[in-house]
Design an enzyme around this catalytic site. Sequence first.
Site, mmCIF file in Angstrom:
data_model
loop_
_atom_site.group_PDB
_atom_site.id
_atom_site.type_symbol
_atom_site.label_atom_id
_atom_site.label_comp_id
_atom_site.label_asym_id
_atom_site.label_seq_id
_atom_site.Cartn_x
_atom_site.Cartn_y
_atom_site.Cartn_z
ATOM 1 N N TYR A 81 49.334 33.229 27.471
ATOM 2 C CA TYR A 81 47.979 32.537 28.435
ATOM 3 C C TYR A 81 46.623 32.573 27.974
ATOM 4 O O TYR A 81 45.742 31.960 28.805
ATOM 5 C CB TYR A 81 48.335 32.632 30.131
ATOM 6 C CG TYR A 81 49.607 32.018 30.428
ATOM 7 C CD1 TYR A 81 49.495 30.315 30.891
ATOM 8 C CD2 TYR A 81 50.683 32.560 29.975
ATOM 9 C CE1 TYR A 81 50.524 29.558 31.538
ATOM 10 C CE2 TYR A 81 52.001 32.039 31.300
ATOM 11 C CZ TYR A 81 52.078 30.766 31.376
ATOM 12 O OH TYR A 81 52.686 29.875 31.798
ATOM 13 N N THR A 83 52.259 45.474 34.644
ATOM 14 C CA THR A 83 52.442 46.905 35.833
ATOM 15 C C THR A 83 53.235 47.583 35.351
ATOM 16 O O THR A 83 54.231 47.378 35.108
ATOM 17 C CB THR A 83 52.574 46.458 37.370
ATOM 18 O OG1 THR A 83 51.914 45.736 37.655
ATOM 19 C CG2 THR A 83 52.267 48.172 38.172
ATOM 20 N N LEU A 116 38.133 44.248 36.394
ATOM 21 C CA LEU A 116 39.065 45.218 37.436
ATOM 22 C C LEU A 116 38.553 44.663 38.953
ATOM 23 O O LEU A 116 39.082 43.958 39.559
ATOM 24 C CB LEU A 116 39.493 46.259 36.835
ATOM 25 C CG LEU A 116 40.123 47.070 35.994
ATOM 26 C CD1 LEU A 116 40.601 47.868 36.121
ATOM 27 C CD2 LEU A 116 41.290 45.632 36.005
ATOM 28 N N ALA A 122 39.631 42.172 42.215
ATOM 29 C CA ALA A 122 39.052 42.939 43.049
ATOM 30 C C ALA A 122 38.703 42.183 43.954
ATOM 31 O O ALA A 122 39.055 42.003 45.388
ATOM 32 C CB ALA A 122 39.012 44.830 42.884
ATOM 33 N N CYS A 130 47.522 38.707 37.297
ATOM 34 C CA CYS A 130 46.156 38.982 37.358
ATOM 35 C C CYS A 130 45.712 40.233 38.643
ATOM 36 O O CYS A 130 45.671 40.808 38.744
ATOM 37 C CB CYS A 130 45.325 38.713 36.638
ATOM 38 S SG CYS A 130 44.705 38.096 35.399
ATOM 39 N N GLN A 157 47.605 40.346 42.056
ATOM 40 C CA GLN A 157 47.936 42.386 41.923
ATOM 41 C C GLN A 157 48.449 43.617 40.621
ATOM 42 O O GLN A 157 47.641 44.315 41.442
ATOM 43 C CB GLN A 157 49.129 41.951 42.416
ATOM 44 C CG GLN A 157 50.456 43.209 42.698
ATOM 45 C CD GLN A 157 51.743 42.495 43.875
ATOM 46 O OE1 GLN A 157 51.326 42.400 44.395
ATOM 47 N NE2 GLN A 157 52.393 43.417 43.012
ATOM 48 N N ARG A 159 54.077 33.151 37.879
ATOM 49 C CA ARG A 159 53.857 35.284 37.647
ATOM 50 C C ARG A 159 53.725 35.553 38.851
ATOM 51 O O ARG A 159 52.493 35.274 39.337
ATOM 52 C CB ARG A 159 53.054 35.786 36.240
ATOM 53 C CG ARG A 159 54.274 35.543 35.004
ATOM 54 C CD ARG A 159 53.162 36.420 34.282
ATOM 55 N NE ARG A 159 52.064 35.436 34.122
ATOM 56 C CZ ARG A 159 51.626 34.962 32.028
ATOM 57 N NH1 ARG A 159 51.314 37.001 32.004
ATOM 58 N NH2 ARG A 159 50.627 34.730 31.841
HETATM 59 C C1 UDX Z 1 46.545 38.136 29.556
HETATM 60 C C2 UDX Z 1 45.786 39.803 28.869
HETATM 61 O O1 UDX Z 1 46.482 40.160 28.068
HETATM 62 C C3 UDX Z 1 46.348 40.229 30.587
HETATM 63 O O2 UDX Z 1 45.630 41.821 30.304
HETATM 64 C C4 UDX Z 1 45.270 39.884 31.414
HETATM 65 O O3 UDX Z 1 45.590 40.813 32.325
HETATM 66 C C5 UDX Z 1 46.526 39.064 31.497
HETATM 67 O O4 UDX Z 1 46.432 37.700 30.841
HETATM 68 P P1 UDX Z 1 48.376 36.944 29.552
HETATM 69 O O5 UDX Z 1 47.813 35.889 28.291
HETATM 70 O O6 UDX Z 1 48.683 36.179 30.253
HETATM 71 O O7 UDX Z 1 47.518 38.040 29.223
HETATM 72 O O8 UDX Z 1 50.471 37.762 28.540
HETATM 73 P P2 UDX Z 1 51.112 36.416 27.841
HETATM 74 O O9 UDX Z 1 50.595 35.613 27.924
HETATM 75 O O10 UDX Z 1 52.749 37.367 28.422
HETATM 76 O O11 UDX Z 1 51.404 36.312 26.689
HETATM 77 C C6 UDX Z 1 51.223 37.805 25.454
HETATM 78 C C7 UDX Z 1 51.673 37.757 24.391
HETATM 79 O O12 UDX Z 1 51.053 38.543 23.568
HETATM 80 C C8 UDX Z 1 53.402 37.056 24.503
HETATM 81 O O13 UDX Z 1 53.769 35.584 23.799
HETATM 82 C C9 UDX Z 1 54.046 38.057 23.720
HETATM 83 O O14 UDX Z 1 54.906 37.364 23.577
HETATM 84 C C10 UDX Z 1 52.794 38.438 22.641
HETATM 85 N N1 UDX Z 1 52.754 39.863 23.041
HETATM 86 C C11 UDX Z 1 53.383 41.188 22.874
HETATM 87 C C12 UDX Z 1 52.873 40.520 20.821
HETATM 88 O O15 UDX Z 1 52.726 39.337 20.293
HETATM 89 N N2 UDX Z 1 53.284 41.382 20.615
HETATM 90 C C13 UDX Z 1 53.122 42.464 21.277
HETATM 91 O O16 UDX Z 1 53.429 43.899 20.870
HETATM 92 C C14 UDX Z 1 53.112 42.515 22.540
HETATM 93 C C1 UDX Z 2 41.736 34.795 38.277
HETATM 94 C C2 UDX Z 2 40.873 35.322 37.405
HETATM 95 O O1 UDX Z 2 39.860 33.772 38.916
HETATM 96 C C3 UDX Z 2 40.011 35.167 36.403
HETATM 97 O O2 UDX Z 2 39.130 35.156 36.722
HETATM 98 C C4 UDX Z 2 41.148 35.542 36.393
HETATM 99 O O3 UDX Z 2 40.384 35.946 34.710
HETATM 100 C C5 UDX Z 2 42.613 35.772 35.806
HETATM 101 O O4 UDX Z 2 42.495 35.873 37.212
HETATM 102 P P1 UDX Z 2 44.207 32.836 38.086
HETATM 103 O O5 UDX Z 2 44.478 34.406 38.574
HETATM 104 O O6 UDX Z 2 44.413 32.708 36.853
HETATM 105 O O7 UDX Z 2 42.318 33.634 37.447
HETATM 106 O O8 UDX Z 2 43.912 31.786 39.159
HETATM 107 P P2 UDX Z 2 42.727 31.870 40.401
HETATM 108 O O9 UDX Z 2 42.325 30.473 40.725
HETATM 109 O O10 UDX Z 2 41.895 33.352 40.801
HETATM 110 O O11 UDX Z 2 44.393 32.454 41.730
HETATM 111 C C6 UDX Z 2 44.873 33.098 42.211
HETATM 112 C C7 UDX Z 2 45.705 33.231 43.158
HETATM 113 O O12 UDX Z 2 44.690 32.881 44.683
HETATM 114 C C8 UDX Z 2 46.384 31.977 43.454
HETATM 115 O O13 UDX Z 2 47.573 31.532 43.748
HETATM 116 C C9 UDX Z 2 45.501 30.774 43.965
HETATM 117 O O14 UDX Z 2 46.431 29.956 44.966
HETATM 118 C C10 UDX Z 2 44.762 31.443 45.433
HETATM 119 N N1 UDX Z 2 43.941 31.843 45.582
HETATM 120 C C11 UDX Z 2 42.901 31.008 45.324
HETATM 121 C C12 UDX Z 2 43.915 31.505 46.882
HETATM 122 O O15 UDX Z 2 45.342 31.323 47.514
HETATM 123 N N2 UDX Z 2 42.462 31.170 48.363
HETATM 124 C C13 UDX Z 2 41.413 30.944 47.590
HETATM 125 O O16 UDX Z 2 40.418 30.110 48.163
HETATM 126 C C14 UDX Z 2 41.390 30.564 45.671
#
Ligand code: UDX
Ligand code: UDX
Length: 464
Positions: free
Chosen positions: A13, A95, A222, A226, A277, A279, A347
């Site tokens: 993502y 985690t 972080l 938070a 992210c 949690q 997630r």
């Molecule tokens: C990202 C960030 O990397 C994470 O730290 C952040 O907090 C949230 O967003 P994200 O892109 O959402 O993670 O993760 P995911 O969609 O699971 O993609 C990770 C990819 O890495 C997967 O496609 C997995 O196959 C790949 N991977 C993992 C590798 O290619 N090599 C590895 O050793 C482990």
């Molecule tokens: C978050 C951060 O916003 C982004 O900057 C970081 O890179 C990754 O984590 P994301 O988790 O993709 O992004 O979406 P976000 O829009 O932050 O929403 C997180 C959760 O909070 C969702 O479940 C959303 O529905 C909820 N949310 C958000 C609320 O319940 N109320 C709000 O006012 C805003």
Amino acid sequence: MKINNICCIGAGYVGGPTMSVIAQKNPHINVTVVDINENRISLWNSDDLSKLPIYEPGLDKVISEARGRNLFFSTDIDKHINNSEMIFISVNTPTKTYGDGKGMAADLRYVELCSRKIAQVAKNDKIVVEKSTLPVKTAAAIKNILTETGSGVKFNILSNPEFLAEGTAMRDLEIPDRVLIGGEQDDDGKKAIQSLVDIYSSWVPKENILTTNLWSSELSKLTANAFLAQRISSINSLSELCEMTGADIDEVSKAIGMDTRIGSKFLKSSVGFGGSCFQKDILNLVYIAKSLGLNEVADYWHQVIIMNNHQKQRFSKNILKSLYNTVAGKKITFLGWSFKKDTNDTRESAAIYVADMLLDEKALISVYDPKVSEKQIISDIKNIRNNNKDDSINDLSIQKNPYEACKDSHAIAILTEWDEFINYDWSKIFKNMNKPAFIFDGRNILDKKKLESIGFIYKGIGKH
Ligand code: UDX
Ligand code: UDX
């Protein structure tokens, strides 16, 4: 260092959309996203853009512009590490589910594996960029692995956390509030920082590109998550008070948000925040604070998670209580399964936890989500229910049509704020439900007055 080739490890993502935009804006740089997951890479390469492995509005347009020109997806990890001057690490950092720090600390094994892989295959100097969210000081560990196991080539480490939110990723990447780049403060470090600044400068105004030392950058990511999560838990804590007193959480939210010192964003009360992210990063922060003996700091941030869990439980209990304390054998419809609208990512979605609690009560759950696949929903439920040691998975059904999903149900729970829910023919839905028909609006998106005039019993978050 002049960058002609970029390699990003992790086509998820974050890696997928981010590299697509970097490639789109820098046609002179070849960007290759590599991943160990062959299936994922083949989906990124599919001609039919509706098959991309992640759903993100606007992503298909950028992919169709850059893919094959200077954007590539591949499983040949070694080759592209070797060919590139700059390597992003964008693998997942979940985690830990085992050992020391279980349930709190970040699991860094994939990041470490990547570092070892880079060290093993690199034949010339590289800039290694942490894109994954990592605990403070991880860069030091990466540097160590690289220099101790590498064959004498020089590595510069940068931290470049990603702030995009899913559902709005393309806009967030296109017009970021800021780009943050942390690096070592010696001459080589500064040069490495400048190489990455140059890449972002292709489209981000200079004043929005912030450079810091490595640790500030790691900690800022972080902290940002938070703070954002803390606002949601703060407003959610008051939603319970509103329900008891007759105040309305949306009115309170608007009133406080108009104070420019507070600001209006991230004040929407909900069934609870989800996503990969919030949690994870707070637990990580709590773990770091605890490890350093900072117990008050740890407890302070931990409360954000406690409140979020409470909110999800409260929502489920409210359904149970309203339905006369028994939902056994009653059909309850979930509209929405993803953790927020405009993404197929589930997630940590609140829907999973609410379903788990209602399945414990033997409810029959029918789910409709416009973008999440049936396979994903079943896998989420199996995961949370311990790989289905009981037969409750049979109490879950997934529908492709929302009207069918709502038919004969006793209650509807809105778990995601998908826009299409607002425009449904609610009179038609009401007619086909068991009476009394309830709506639990976990996102406060529907019109209470209108639904009540149809005959629904409407229960919003923080509404009396
Ligand atoms: C990202 C960030 O990397 C994470 O730290 C952040 O907090 C949230 O967003 P994200 O892109 O959402 O993670 O993760 P995911 O969609 O699971 O993609 C990770 C990819 O890495 C997967 O496609 C997995 O196959 C790949 N991977 C993992 C590798 O290619 N090599 C590895 O050793 C482990
Ligand atoms: C978050 C951060 O916003 C982004 O900057 C970081 O890179 C990754 O984590 P994301 O988790 O993709 O992004 O979406 P976000 O829009 O932050 O929403 C997180 C959760 O909070 C969702 O479940 C959303 O529905 C909820 N949310 C958000 C609320 O319940 N109320 C709000 O006012 C805003």
